[in-house]
Design an enzyme around this catalytic site. Structure first.
Site, PDB file in Angstrom:
ATOM      1  N   ASN A 117     -10.292   5.510  -1.296  1.00 12.12           N
ATOM      2  CA  ASN A 117     -11.414   4.830  -0.659  1.00 12.12           C
ATOM      3  C   ASN A 117     -11.781   5.457   0.689  1.00 12.12           C
ATOM      4  OD1 ASN A 117     -13.419   2.972  -0.586  1.00 12.12           O
ATOM      5  ND2 ASN A 117     -12.105   1.210  -0.113  1.00 12.12           N
ATOM      6  N   ARG A 128      -3.802 -14.624  -2.200  1.00 16.67           N
ATOM      7  CA  ARG A 128      -3.651 -14.024  -0.890  1.00 16.67           C
ATOM      8  C   ARG A 128      -4.628 -14.729   0.030  1.00 16.67           C
ATOM      9  NH1 ARG A 128      -5.720  -8.200   1.173  1.00 16.67           N
ATOM     10  NH2 ARG A 128      -7.615  -9.465   1.360  1.00 16.67           N
ATOM     11  N   ASP A 159     -10.926  -0.981  -5.046  1.00 18.85           N
ATOM     12  CA  ASP A 159     -11.039   0.473  -4.886  1.00 18.85           C
ATOM     13  C   ASP A 159      -9.972   1.230  -5.662  1.00 18.85           C
ATOM     14  OD1 ASP A 159     -10.115  -0.938  -2.271  1.00 18.85           O
ATOM     15  OD2 ASP A 159      -9.007   0.953  -2.193  1.00 18.85           O
ATOM     16  N   HIS A 168      -7.601 -12.873  -4.262  1.00 20.64           N
ATOM     17  CA  HIS A 168      -7.927 -12.833  -2.830  1.00 20.64           C
ATOM     18  C   HIS A 168      -8.743 -14.062  -2.477  1.00 20.64           C
ATOM     19  CE1 HIS A 168      -7.438  -8.286  -1.788  1.00 20.64           C
ATOM     20  NE2 HIS A 168      -6.454  -8.717  -2.514  1.00 20.64           N
ATOM     21  N   TRP A 203      -6.905  -0.672  11.367  1.00 13.61           N
ATOM     22  CA  TRP A 203      -7.835  -1.586  10.672  1.00 13.61           C
ATOM     23  C   TRP A 203      -7.108  -2.324   9.578  1.00 13.61           C
ATOM     24  CZ3 TRP A 203      -9.542  -1.438   5.483  1.00 13.61           C
ATOM     25  CH2 TRP A 203     -10.477  -2.426   5.205  1.00 13.61           C
ATOM     26  N   HIS A 252      -0.455  -2.431  -5.821  1.00 16.35           N
ATOM     27  CA  HIS A 252      -1.754  -2.555  -5.161  1.00 16.35           C
ATOM     28  C   HIS A 252      -2.868  -2.541  -6.210  1.00 16.35           C
ATOM     29  CE1 HIS A 252      -4.564  -0.684  -1.898  1.00 16.35           C
ATOM     30  NE2 HIS A 252      -4.550  -1.986  -1.787  1.00 16.35           N
ATOM     31  N   HIS A 279      -2.190  -6.364   7.439  1.00 16.63           N
ATOM     32  CA  HIS A 279      -3.010  -5.144   7.455  1.00 16.63           C
ATOM     33  C   HIS A 279      -2.719  -4.234   8.641  1.00 16.63           C
ATOM     34  CE1 HIS A 279      -6.611  -3.054   5.789  1.00 16.63           C
ATOM     35  NE2 HIS A 279      -6.204  -3.688   4.723  1.00 16.63           N
ATOM     36  N   GLU A 309      -1.505  -7.476  -7.807  1.00 17.25           N
ATOM     37  CA  GLU A 309      -2.768  -7.819  -7.128  1.00 17.25           C
ATOM     38  C   GLU A 309      -3.914  -7.654  -8.117  1.00 17.25           C
ATOM     39  OE1 GLU A 309      -3.589  -5.327  -3.795  1.00 17.25           O
ATOM     40  OE2 GLU A 309      -5.211  -6.566  -3.083  1.00 17.25           O
ATOM     41  N   ASP A 316      -1.832 -10.754   4.240  1.00 14.69           N
ATOM     42  CA  ASP A 316      -1.853  -9.326   4.557  1.00 14.69           C
ATOM     43  C   ASP A 316      -2.084  -9.132   6.055  1.00 14.69           C
ATOM     44  OD1 ASP A 316      -3.498  -6.521   2.860  1.00 14.69           O
ATOM     45  OD2 ASP A 316      -2.174  -6.594   4.609  1.00 14.69           O
ATOM     46  N   TYR A 343     -10.928  -8.134   8.772  1.00 21.32           N
ATOM     47  CA  TYR A 343     -10.451  -7.668   7.482  1.00 21.32           C
ATOM     48  C   TYR A 343     -10.224  -8.808   6.512  1.00 21.32           C
ATOM     49  CZ  TYR A 343      -7.596  -6.678   3.662  1.00 21.32           C
ATOM     50  OH  TYR A 343      -7.163  -6.642   2.385  1.00 21.32           O
ATOM     51  N   ARG A 400       4.526  -1.883  -2.484  1.00 18.11           N
ATOM     52  CA  ARG A 400       3.091  -2.166  -2.575  1.00 18.11           C
ATOM     53  C   ARG A 400       2.234  -0.995  -3.079  1.00 18.11           C
ATOM     54  NH1 ARG A 400      -0.305  -5.105  -3.503  1.00 18.11           N
ATOM     55  NH2 ARG A 400      -1.793  -5.110  -1.790  1.00 18.11           N
ATOM     56  N   GLU A 433       2.500  -9.030   4.123  1.00 13.65           N
ATOM     57  CA  GLU A 433       2.244  -7.632   3.768  1.00 13.65           C
ATOM     58  C   GLU A 433       1.794  -6.833   4.975  1.00 13.65           C
ATOM     59  OE1 GLU A 433      -0.800  -7.396   0.831  1.00 13.65           O
ATOM     60  OE2 GLU A 433      -1.167  -5.280   1.163  1.00 13.65           O
ATOM     61  N   GLU A 459       1.033   0.224   0.584  1.00  8.82           N
ATOM     62  CA  GLU A 459      -0.214   0.622  -0.099  1.00  8.82           C
ATOM     63  C   GLU A 459      -0.788   1.905   0.470  1.00  8.82           C
ATOM     64  OE1 GLU A 459      -2.566  -2.934   0.738  1.00  8.82           O
ATOM     65  OE2 GLU A 459      -3.980  -1.601   1.735  1.00  8.82           O
TER      66      GLU A 459
HETATM   67  C1  CS2 Z   1      -5.835  -4.435   1.010  1.00  7.14           C
HETATM   68  C2  CS2 Z   1      -6.729  -3.402   0.426  1.00  7.14           C
HETATM   69  O1  CS2 Z   1      -5.692  -5.304  -1.146  1.00  7.14           O
HETATM   70  C3  CS2 Z   1      -5.074  -5.130  -0.090  1.00  7.14           C
HETATM   71  O2  CS2 Z   1      -3.911  -5.454   0.116  1.00  7.14           O
HETATM   72  O3  CS2 Z   1      -4.960  -3.938   1.978  1.00  7.14           O
HETATM   73  O4  CS2 Z   1      -7.828  -4.077  -0.113  1.00  7.14           O
HETATM   74  C4  CS2 Z   1      -7.235  -2.343   1.382  1.00  7.14           C
HETATM   75  O5  CS2 Z   1      -7.891  -2.953   2.466  1.00  7.14           O
HETATM   76  C5  CS2 Z   1      -8.192  -1.437   0.627  1.00  7.14           C
HETATM   77  O6  CS2 Z   1      -7.515  -0.902  -0.488  1.00  7.14           O
HETATM   78  C6  CS2 Z   1      -8.683  -0.311   1.509  1.00  7.14           C
HETATM   79  O7  CS2 Z   1      -9.526   0.520   0.742  1.00  7.14           O
HETATM   80 MG    MG Z   2      -3.014  -4.743   1.804  1.00  5.97          MG
END
Ligand code: CS2
Ligand code: MG
Length: 408
Positions: A37, A147, A322, A122, A408, A318, A218, A345, A216, A159, A289, A242, A268
């Protein structure tokens, strides 16, 4: 028999995907996901300019030898671009092998260890009411795990929370078609740390203790901030926290472990087993992950998960939008077969994507099954793919309130 042609297909049905098509001299076609991505064309070029010619004429059945040939033969090792390219080749060769054997891939991985693959959705919302609505909607669809991501008062778009508003099935697409540079978001960890424990308390109060709640972080907290967060949320029994800290600093998780029993998931953004070596051997995580697409494919992912199993660590592959349906299917075959499965996920792809990728995995009351089609069970419609032209997209850049670039 041998590999006769190798094609790279870039398509953008709502979001960008890179897919590898490998065709044997007998006309058997295998598909591999190579989507990274925000950096898609780097992988497409690595495949078309450097790997394709190396593959022509090779015996498609020699999957392990091809993996080693592409990994060691590059001299320059690891990294997201290299390992996504190798992953796509590996997935395509496993797809071919299973198609030639006339069985779904999971049968070649040892057969089913469970009837279905528990998935998490999600659930997010700009405020608690919207978040509660999203959780309710997913529970009505039968999900047993969600999540949870939510807005933080005082902060703008952050995010994991869709700007198009809450909904059980909304397309939260983090990569923005923002022209020649990324969009920017702002962040403040202190407001986040003060806000989130109360959100989990309200979720437990409203939805009880059975619901599996994941969250998450992140990559945004420092080790001590993550230790505080993991300790503060311990009473709410998260299934996992996470990416509490930036994963490359593996020893940071020692500090979190000293302060909390909240289960930890990470990886991830990792792309080889070496990224996990300390985390796994010191039992600093509870879930792996990585995506099959970003970690060298099925061959590498199976080895990684078998290594993790020795230390009591389970899978949490993961599976955002994407990761293409091909990469998702590869995950599901592994999920069904391995013993140390944790959770999968599942962000449903949008209608346009499913016009391009014909899938055979099925969802039933919170569980997915890869299906019993020979191979991975996903086919790409090249004509449909050609209708969706690539458009550059970037993941956002994050800044603290004072303007400092942050994770991010
Ligand atoms: C995220 C992802 O799904 C998750 O756990 O961390 O959606 C991540 O933000 C994206 O794969 C980034 O492209
Ligand atoms: Mg994640």
């Amino acid at each position: 028999m041998s590999i006769e042609s190798v094609d790279v297909i870039v398509t953008s049905p709502g979001r960008n995907f890179v897919t590898l098509k490998v065709t044997t001299s007998d006309g058997v076609v295998g598909w591999g996901d190579a989507t990274l991505n925000g950096r898609e064309l780097s992988v497409a070029s690595y495949l078309s300019e450097h790997l394709a010619s190396m593959l022509i004429g090779r015996d498609e059945d020699r999957i392990e030898d091809t993996w080693q040939y592409l990994y060691r033969g590059a001299y320059w090792r690891r990294g997201p671009v290299t390992m996504a390219a190798i992953a796509a080749v590996d997935m395509a060769l496993w797809d071919i092998k299973a198609k030639k054997a006339g069985m779904p891939l999971y049968q070649l991985l040892g057969g089913a260890s469970r009837d279905g693959v528990r998935v998490y959705a999600h659930a997010s919302g700009t405020d608690f009411a919207a978040l509660s609505n999203a959780i309710t909607g997913y529970r009505e669809l039968g999900f047993t795990a969600v999540r949870v991501q939510t807005g933080v008062p005082g902060l703008g778009q952050i995010y994991g929370v869709s700007s198009t508003g809450p909904g059980v099935r909304y397309d939260y697409e983090p990569a923005k078609r923002s022209g020649d540079r990324p969009s920017e978001e702002t962040w403040d960890t202190r407001q986040y740390l003060n806000h989130m424990p109360g959100v989990f308390a309200k979720i437990r109060e409203e939805f009880g203790t059975d619901l599996r709640i994941l969250h998450d972080g992140h990559h945004r907290m420092t080790p001590i901030e993550a230790a505080r967060f993991a300790k503060d949320v311990e009473p709410y029994d998260l299934f996992w926290l996470e990416d509490a800290t930036p994963g490359e600093d593996q020893t940071a998780l020692r500090l979190i472990r000293q302060h909390s029993t909240t289960p930890l998931a990470i990886g991830e953004v990792f792309n080889t087993v070496y990224d996990y070596q300390t985390l796994i051997t010191e039992r600093l995580i509870d879930y792996v992950r990585s995506a099959v697409t970003h970690t060298g494919g099925i061959t590498a992912m199976k080895k990684l998960l078998d290594f993790a199993a020795i230390y009591g660590i389970r899978s949490g592959i993961h599976g955002p939008t994407d990761i293409s349906p091909v990469g998702m299917a590869a995950a599901l075959h592994l999920d069904l077969a391995i013993h140390n499965f944790g959770i999968q996920e599942y962000m449903p792809h949008n209608e346009q994507t499913l016009e391009v990728f014909q899938t055979s995995f099925t969802f039933d009351r919170g569980f997915l099954h890869p299906g019993d089609q020979p191979g991975l069970g996903v086919e790409l419609d090249e004509e449909a793919a050609g209708a969706f032209e690539y458009t550059k997209a970037y993941l956002p850049v994050n800044r603290l309130l004072d303007g400092t670039v942050h994770d991010w």
